[in-house]
Design an enzyme around this catalytic site. Sequence first.
Site, short mmCIF file in Angstrom:
data_model
loop_
_atom_site.label_atom_id
_atom_site.label_comp_id
_atom_site.label_asym_id
_atom_site.label_seq_id
_atom_site.Cartn_x
_atom_site.Cartn_y
_atom_site.Cartn_z
N ASP A 63 0.88 -1.16 0.00
CA ASP A 63 0.00 0.00 0.00
C ASP A 63 0.92 1.21 0.00
OD1 ASP A 63 -1.66 2.13 0.52
OD2 ASP A 63 -2.77 1.14 2.13
N TYR A 154 -7.57 15.24 -6.71
CA TYR A 154 -6.80 14.57 -7.77
C TYR A 154 -5.88 15.57 -8.45
CZ TYR A 154 -5.81 11.65 -11.86
OH TYR A 154 -5.19 10.92 -12.85
N ALA A 156 -4.81 18.43 -7.31
CA ALA A 156 -3.78 18.87 -6.36
C ALA A 156 -2.65 17.86 -6.26
CB ALA A 156 -4.41 19.10 -4.99
N LYS A 158 -1.70 15.68 -8.48
CA LYS A 158 -0.93 15.60 -9.72
C LYS A 158 -0.09 16.85 -9.95
CE LYS A 158 -2.31 11.48 -10.81
NZ LYS A 158 -1.37 10.33 -10.78
#
Length: 271
Positions: A63, A154, A156, A158
């Site tokens: 994970d 998402y 932020a 990337k």
Amino acid sequence: MKLNNKIVIITGASSGIGKSLAEEFARRGANLVLAARQYVTLCEIAQSLQDKYQIKAVAVQCDVAVESDCEHLITQAITTFGKIDILINNAGISMRALFKDADLQVLKTLMDVNFWGMVYCTKYALPEIIKTKGSVVGVSSIAGYKGLPGRTGYSASKFAMNGFLDALRVENLKTGVHVMTACPGFTASNIRNTALNKDGNQQGESTLHEEKMMTADEVAIIIADGVEKRERTLIMTAQGKLTVLLSKLIPARLDQLVYNVFAKEKDALLK
């Protein structure tokens, strides 16, 4: 860089782009360390690729949001193969909720997986990659260049990924390490099916038209070619290249264009 006999770590390798990357790198002769949470599925993929391509592949349950899991992944790769040539930070998760409605834990989860997962793996792998003058790859997104509505966490994550890789590249200009940012456009994969809604649950069904998108296999070929050619940045679609250009030339107009696109998705969040 030819990929034959290179040691390649791929995170998020149990499905989508990660699974296609495993297939493509194995086809080109690379030995693989495959990481994901879905250990049984990962073992099946590793065994299938070994049998099909006569390469070596190991599965490591990981994970990436857990730092100790990432450290274990890198340790396992070194123990098994003695070196690391390429790290592909592919593991990722998306979201679909307006920021005003979203539980803050949703954004924290996206940052933990998409950004911190890359940071953890890169931190532990980099000393070995410096030795081999190998590659660090981040599978980012056009959302790392243009914020997308309903995907604040998402985008932020990337944007953060792109900034991290850009700085890492400059730091390693004299070490021989290759750093590549790969930005697919919308890709037909399960990332939207597993995207988190405002409450942090998987949304289940994609709200976009998957049949019109790039396939994960197409993305994998472009990334593998990019590693071989030691490319700096990959913007993979005409739409993506246009988005990056328009964000520089007419950003306010692009805001409206993006709004219009997302207002037309199924069960639109924008009204």
